[in-house]
Design a protein around this motif. Structure first.
Motif, PDB file in Angstrom:
ATOM      1  N   HIS A  97       0.962  -1.010   0.065  1.00 48.28           N
ATOM      2  CA  HIS A  97       0.000   0.002  -0.168  1.00 48.28           C
ATOM      3  C   HIS A  97       0.716   1.282   0.035  1.00 48.28           C
ATOM      4  O   HIS A  97       1.375   1.851   1.088  1.00 48.28           O
ATOM      5  CB  HIS A  97      -0.811   0.044   1.131  1.00 48.28           C
ATOM      6  N   TYR A  98       1.284   1.766  -1.245  1.00 49.08           N
ATOM      7  CA  TYR A  98       2.354   2.801  -1.408  1.00 49.08           C
ATOM      8  C   TYR A  98       1.810   3.955  -0.742  1.00 49.08           C
ATOM      9  O   TYR A  98       2.782   4.641   0.085  1.00 49.08           O
ATOM     10  CB  TYR A  98       2.632   3.218  -2.827  1.00 49.08           C
ATOM     11  N   TRP A  99       0.681   4.383  -0.843  1.00 51.86           N
ATOM     12  CA  TRP A  99       0.248   5.826  -0.300  1.00 51.86           C
ATOM     13  C   TRP A  99       0.381   5.607   1.325  1.00 51.86           C
ATOM     14  O   TRP A  99       0.632   6.636   2.003  1.00 51.86           O
ATOM     15  CB  TRP A  99      -1.168   6.043  -0.587  1.00 51.86           C
ATOM     16  N   ARG A 100       0.082   4.369   1.883  1.00 54.70           N
ATOM     17  CA  ARG A 100       0.163   4.431   3.264  1.00 54.70           C
ATOM     18  C   ARG A 100       1.592   4.062   3.763  1.00 54.70           C
ATOM     19  O   ARG A 100       2.027   4.472   4.814  1.00 54.70           O
ATOM     20  CB  ARG A 100      -1.052   3.501   3.783  1.00 54.70           C
ATOM     21  N   MET A 143       9.298  -3.781  -1.693  1.00 54.54           N
ATOM     22  CA  MET A 143       8.394  -4.979  -1.508  1.00 54.54           C
ATOM     23  C   MET A 143       9.052  -6.223  -1.838  1.00 54.54           C
ATOM     24  O   MET A 143       9.213  -7.289  -1.081  1.00 54.54           O
ATOM     25  CB  MET A 143       7.144  -4.704  -2.127  1.00 54.54           C
ATOM     26  N   ALA A 144       9.749  -6.180  -3.006  1.00 52.23           N
ATOM     27  CA  ALA A 144      10.236  -7.438  -3.736  1.00 52.23           C
ATOM     28  C   ALA A 144      11.450  -7.519  -2.745  1.00 52.23           C
ATOM     29  O   ALA A 144      11.825  -9.013  -2.473  1.00 52.23           O
ATOM     30  CB  ALA A 144      10.656  -7.086  -5.027  1.00 52.23           C
ATOM     31  N   ALA A 145      12.460  -6.718  -2.262  1.00 57.66           N
ATOM     32  CA  ALA A 145      13.622  -7.139  -1.643  1.00 57.66           C
ATOM     33  C   ALA A 145      13.134  -7.739  -0.189  1.00 57.66           C
ATOM     34  O   ALA A 145      13.798  -8.490   0.335  1.00 57.66           O
ATOM     35  CB  ALA A 145      14.355  -5.835  -1.418  1.00 57.66           C
ATOM     36  N   VAL A 154      -4.481  -1.562  -3.947  1.00 59.23           N
ATOM     37  CA  VAL A 154      -4.034  -1.619  -5.561  1.00 59.23           C
ATOM     38  C   VAL A 154      -2.530  -1.809  -5.393  1.00 59.23           C
ATOM     39  O   VAL A 154      -2.194  -0.431  -5.140  1.00 59.23           O
ATOM     40  CB  VAL A 154      -4.698  -0.751  -6.335  1.00 59.23           C
ATOM     41  N   PRO A 155      -1.953  -2.647  -5.765  1.00 62.86           N
ATOM     42  CA  PRO A 155      -0.628  -2.602  -5.876  1.00 62.86           C
ATOM     43  C   PRO A 155      -0.082  -1.695  -6.799  1.00 62.86           C
ATOM     44  O   PRO A 155      -0.625  -1.489  -7.864  1.00 62.86           O
ATOM     45  CB  PRO A 155      -0.269  -4.162  -6.283  1.00 62.86           C
TER      46      PRO A 155
END
Ligand SMILES: Cc1ncc(COP(=O)(O)O)c(C=O)c1O
Length: 457
Positions: free
Chosen positions: A183-186, A201-203, A233-234
């Motif tokens: 959740h990028y915004w948060r 996120m992947a790391a 939404v990713p």
């Protein structure tokens, strides 16, 4: 029974799912008495737009006659048979074939269950069974995500990454880990771009896999869009990056398409919208427009071959529900899928979805709305006390719940989730003018709550 005595009996006898049981005794139930199109009606005949399609599921609304007719035809022909011990029946076979034809990537076989939870519980068991059959019994852990929602059975609730589903239930079970929520915004850090966030996120996933030991991690499960965790939404590129990590360590990708499957995002599958290539896919809800309970797990050839090998060694695949592939539910699901095709429902979602999304985005100028998001016919507003600093409201105020209660007064059913997130997920048949009506009702509710909170507008 009169509506008053129904209400009393409800309080007295029904143990309600997902309900504050003590509050319910004082408050009583909201009872829907009938449905028509995207609306339900209460005992006084008042209409409500079902902005959540029930539980993100009644995709064809609440009065599709063809589903009733399909059920009645199957009732007359064969109301029950099963799929254990080599038994089978026509609707179960045809539905499996249809799902394999529709699948977002080549899939091999379909297992039927009755709910999203049972489907995901089955996923956990298939993953274990597969790895035992392949002679790598240490490769069993499943990584899910914080705020992910996968259901409530003991295993599915363990996959779910929400405290409400763990606390007091002594969950999660062993062997489940939860990685970060995209959740990028948060959760994006100060100065972090969306792409940097996605790389992180992947790391973080890779760090978790390495810390656990890659040979102990069997699968990763994710909803294309997180539903009950707050319609997350990713970011673009999230799933391809996650999948590159999974591939590196021979970890299965499981797509939980229980909400996103069958058009919710404007394509048949959320996997298509977000570039996911699942090895296993679970679906339910809109599979039958929720008119009857049915869910499915699709597995690819590699998973199927491993499970087949295990079953040959043991004597049988020792898993299945009495109602797996229930013929009436399967017949209704087949008819639902036929209607989607005939009426081009997924294209319809792609066409009208932007109207709902634009209306939600417009509300980002509202003092209470910190973030508006969504795609197709799924969306959410995240309400905050301080927009500039994304400061949430004190949960005790229940601002999201207030907005939802007020919307109900205005004739609109919505759902608020932890963090004062108000979700929208109307039936997929909703028209542009109905979206406008839904948003008008919502705006009146939001204005009323804003006024009561004395926030300057
Ligand atoms: C993504 C997802 N997975 C699984 C489930 C569980 O489905 P059910 O409630 O049918 O058990 C849900 C229910 O909302 C869901 O949204």
């Amino acid at each position: 029974m009169s509506s008053n005595s129904l209400r009393d009996a409800d309080i007295r006898y029904v143990l309600h799912p997902y309900t504050n049981l003590a509050a319910h005794e004082a408050q009583g139930p909201f009872m829907a008495m009938r449905g028509e199109g995207i609306r339900v009606f209460d005992e006084n005949g008042k209409d409500y737009i079902e902005g959540m399609a029930g539980l993100w599921c009644a995709s064809l609304g609440f009065s599709e006659p063809r589903l009733k007719e399909a059920a009645m035809r199957q009732f007359d022909l064969l109301p029950f048979f099963h799929q254990f011990n080599h038994k089978s029946h026509e609707p179960g076979i045809l539905l499996a074939q249809k799902l394999i034809e529709m699948a977002p990537v080549p899939m091999s076989h379909v297992f039927f269950a009755n709910s999203g939870s049972e489907a995901n519980d089955t996923v956990v068991k298939i993953v274990r069974y597969m790895n035992n059959a392949l002679g790598r019994p240490q490769k069993k852990k499943i990584i899910s995500r914080q705020r992910g929602y996968h259901g409530v059975t003991v295993a599915a609730a363990s996959l779910t990454g929400l405290p409400l589903n763990h606390r007091n239930f002594d969950l999660p079970i062993e062997g489940i880990r939860h990685t970060s929520c995209p959740h990028y915004w948060r959760y994006g850090q100060e100065g972090e771009s969306e792409q940097q966030f996605t790389d992180r996120m992947a790391a973080e996933l890779e760090e978790m896999i390495l810390a656990e030991g890659p040979d102990t991690v069997a699968a990763f499960i994710a909803e294309p869009i997180m539903g009950a965790g707050g319609v997350v939404v990713p970011p673009a590129g999230y799933f391809p990056k996650i999948q590159a990590v999974l591939k590196k360590y021979d970890i299965l990708m499981v797509a939980d398409e229980v909400i996103c499957g069958f058009g919710r995002t404007g394509k048949a599958w959320g996997s298509q919208t977000f570039d996911i290539q699942p090895d296993i896919l679970s679906c339910a809800k809109a599979l039958s427009s929720a008119y009857l309970p049915i869910s499915a797990v699709m597995v690819n050839e590699r998973v199927y071959e491993a499970v087949k090998k295990g079953s040959a060694e043991i004597g049988a695949f020792g898993h299945g529900y009495t109602y797996s592939g229930h013929p009436i539910a399967a017949a209704v699901a087949l008819e639902t899928l036929a209607i989607y095709e005939e009426r081009q429902i997924f294209d319809h979602v792609a066409n009208v979805g932007p109207t709902m999304q634009a209306a939600l985005r417009q509300l980002e100028t509202h003092p209470l709305v910190g973030n508006a998001r969504g795609i197709g016919l799924i969306g959410a507003l995240e309400l905050v006390a301080d927009k500039d600093h994304k400061v949430p409201f004190d949960p005790a105020l229940g601002v999201g719940a207030q907005v939802v209660a007020r919307a109900q007064d205005e004739g609109l059913i919505l759902r608020s989730m932890a963090g004062d997130i108000v979700a929208f997920s109307p039936p997929l048949i909703i028209t542009e003018s109905e979206i406008e009506e839904m948003m008008a009702r919502f705006n009146r509710a939001l204005s009323a709550v804003t006024a009561s909170l004395a926030v300057p507008v």
